[in-house]
Design a protein around this motif. Structure first.
Motif, PDB file in Angstrom:
ATOM      1  N   PRO A   1      -9.516   7.831  -3.949  1.00 12.72           N
ATOM      2  CA  PRO A   1      -8.973   6.470  -3.860  1.00 12.72           C
ATOM      3  C   PRO A   1      -7.480   6.441  -3.567  1.00 12.72           C
ATOM      4  N   TRP A   2      -6.716   7.390  -4.134  1.00 12.84           N
ATOM      5  CA  TRP A   2      -5.271   7.386  -3.889  1.00 12.84           C
ATOM      6  C   TRP A   2      -4.930   7.725  -2.445  1.00 12.84           C
ATOM      7  N   THR A   3      -5.755   8.519  -1.791  1.00 17.15           N
ATOM      8  CA  THR A   3      -5.523   8.808  -0.368  1.00 17.15           C
ATOM      9  C   THR A   3      -5.672   7.539   0.457  1.00 17.15           C
ATOM     10  N   VAL A   4      -6.715   6.784   0.183  1.00 16.10           N
ATOM     11  CA  VAL A   4      -6.940   5.536   0.930  1.00 16.10           C
ATOM     12  C   VAL A   4      -5.833   4.529   0.625  1.00 16.10           C
ATOM     13  N   ARG A   5      -5.405   4.459  -0.629  1.00 20.14           N
ATOM     14  CA  ARG A   5      -4.321   3.528  -0.987  1.00 20.14           C
ATOM     15  C   ARG A   5      -3.025   3.879  -0.270  1.00 20.14           C
ATOM     16  N   ILE A   6      -2.703   5.157  -0.212  1.00 17.72           N
ATOM     17  CA  ILE A   6      -1.482   5.589   0.477  1.00 17.72           C
ATOM     18  C   ILE A   6      -1.582   5.308   1.966  1.00 17.72           C
ATOM     19  N   LEU A   7      -2.755   5.575   2.541  1.00 19.70           N
ATOM     20  CA  LEU A   7      -2.939   5.275   3.967  1.00 19.70           C
ATOM     21  C   LEU A   7      -2.801   3.774   4.232  1.00 19.70           C
ATOM     22  N   PHE A   8      -3.329   2.957   3.337  1.00 20.80           N
ATOM     23  CA  PHE A   8      -3.184   1.511   3.503  1.00 20.80           C
ATOM     24  C   PHE A   8      -1.713   1.096   3.426  1.00 20.80           C
ATOM     25  N   LEU A   9      -1.005   1.625   2.437  1.00 19.29           N
ATOM     26  CA  LEU A   9       0.419   1.278   2.310  1.00 19.29           C
ATOM     27  C   LEU A   9       1.220   1.740   3.521  1.00 19.29           C
ATOM     28  N   LEU A  10       0.932   2.920   4.026  1.00 18.13           N
ATOM     29  CA  LEU A  10       1.621   3.390   5.228  1.00 18.13           C
ATOM     30  C   LEU A  10       1.280   2.522   6.435  1.00 18.13           C
ATOM     31  N   SER A  11       0.039   2.064   6.511  1.00 17.45           N
ATOM     32  CA  SER A  11      -0.341   1.218   7.646  1.00 17.45           C
ATOM     33  C   SER A  11       0.380  -0.130   7.600  1.00 17.45           C
ATOM     34  N   CYS A  12       0.813  -0.531   6.416  1.00 14.99           N
ATOM     35  CA  CYS A  12       1.539  -1.803   6.296  1.00 14.99           C
ATOM     36  C   CYS A  12       2.918  -1.739   6.946  1.00 14.99           C
ATOM     37  N   LEU A  13       3.399  -0.544   7.235  1.00 16.77           N
ATOM     38  CA  LEU A  13       4.669  -0.404   7.943  1.00 16.77           C
ATOM     39  C   LEU A  13       4.529  -0.747   9.421  1.00 16.77           C
ATOM     40  N   LEU A  14       3.306  -0.725   9.915  1.00 18.65           N
ATOM     41  CA  LEU A  14       3.033  -1.048  11.310  1.00 18.65           C
ATOM     42  C   LEU A  14       2.651  -2.518  11.427  1.00 18.65           C
ATOM     43  N   PRO A  15       2.916  -3.120  12.584  1.00 19.62           N
ATOM     44  CA  PRO A  15       2.486  -4.514  12.747  1.00 19.62           C
ATOM     45  C   PRO A  15       0.960  -4.584  12.858  1.00 19.62           C
TER      46      PRO A  15
ATOM     47  N   VAL B   1     -11.138  -2.465  -3.306  1.00 16.92           N
ATOM     48  CA  VAL B   1     -11.452  -2.276  -1.889  1.00 16.92           C
ATOM     49  C   VAL B   1     -11.162  -0.832  -1.472  1.00 16.92           C
ATOM     50  N   CYS B   2      -9.995  -0.320  -1.795  1.00 21.83           N
ATOM     51  CA  CYS B   2      -9.642   1.050  -1.420  1.00 21.83           C
ATOM     52  C   CYS B   2     -10.540   2.058  -2.121  1.00 21.83           C
ATOM     53  N   ALA B   3     -10.876   1.811  -3.379  1.00 21.72           N
ATOM     54  CA  ALA B   3     -11.777   2.716  -4.104  1.00 21.72           C
ATOM     55  C   ALA B   3     -13.159   2.704  -3.481  1.00 21.72           C
ATOM     56  N   GLY B   4     -13.627   1.540  -3.058  1.00 24.04           N
ATOM     57  CA  GLY B   4     -14.928   1.447  -2.401  1.00 24.04           C
ATOM     58  C   GLY B   4     -14.949   2.157  -1.064  1.00 24.04           C
ATOM     59  N   LEU B   5     -13.892   1.985  -0.279  1.00 23.86           N
ATOM     60  CA  LEU B   5     -13.797   2.687   1.004  1.00 23.86           C
ATOM     61  C   LEU B   5     -13.719   4.194   0.792  1.00 23.86           C
ATOM     62  N   ALA B   6     -12.988   4.609  -0.237  1.00 22.35           N
ATOM     63  CA  ALA B   6     -12.863   6.039  -0.521  1.00 22.35           C
ATOM     64  C   ALA B   6     -14.210   6.643  -0.897  1.00 22.35           C
ATOM     65  N   ARG B   7     -14.972   5.962  -1.736  1.00 26.22           N
ATOM     66  CA  ARG B   7     -16.303   6.477  -2.109  1.00 26.22           C
ATOM     67  C   ARG B   7     -17.208   6.558  -0.903  1.00 26.22           C
ATOM     68  N   ARG B   8     -17.159   5.556  -0.059  1.00 28.09           N
ATOM     69  CA  ARG B   8     -18.046   5.519   1.113  1.00 28.09           C
ATOM     70  C   ARG B   8     -17.752   6.655   2.081  1.00 28.09           C
TER      71      ARG B   8
END
Length: 67
Positions: free
Chosen positions: A28-42, A16-23
Motif C-alpha cells: 500500500p505504501w508503494t501505491v500511496r507514494i506513486l500517487f503522491l508523486l503523480s500529483c506533481l504532474l498536471p 483506494v490505494c490499499a485496494g489497488l495495491a492488493r489487486r
C-alpha cells in the motif's frame, strides 16, 4: 481473493490505494507514494481518486457479492 475493493484494514483515507495495491500485488505504501508523486504532474489525479472512492465497493460488500 482477487478483485478491486477497498479493504477494511490498511486504510489511510478511504482505502483506494490499499485496494489497488492488493489487486496488483504491491504494498500500500508503494501505491500511496506513486500517487503522491503523480500529483506533481498536471492531470486529474484527485478526480480519479474520488471516482474510485465512490465506485470501489467496501470489502464487506465485495465478500457478500462473492458468496
Amino acid at each position: 481473493m482477487n478483485g478491486l475493493y477497498r479493504p477494511r484494514r490498511d486504510r489511510v483515507i478511504a482505502g483506494v490505494c490499499a485496494g489497488l495495491a492488493r489487486r496488483f500485488g504491491m504494498t500500500p505504501w508503494t501505491v500511496r507514494i506513486l500517487f503522491l508523486l503523480s500529483c506533481l504532474l498536471p492531470g486529474p489525479q484527485f478526480v480519479v481518486y474520488l471516482v474510485l472512492w465512490v465506485m470501489m465497493p467496501n470489502e464487506d460488500r465485495h465478500m457478500a457479492a462473492a458468496r
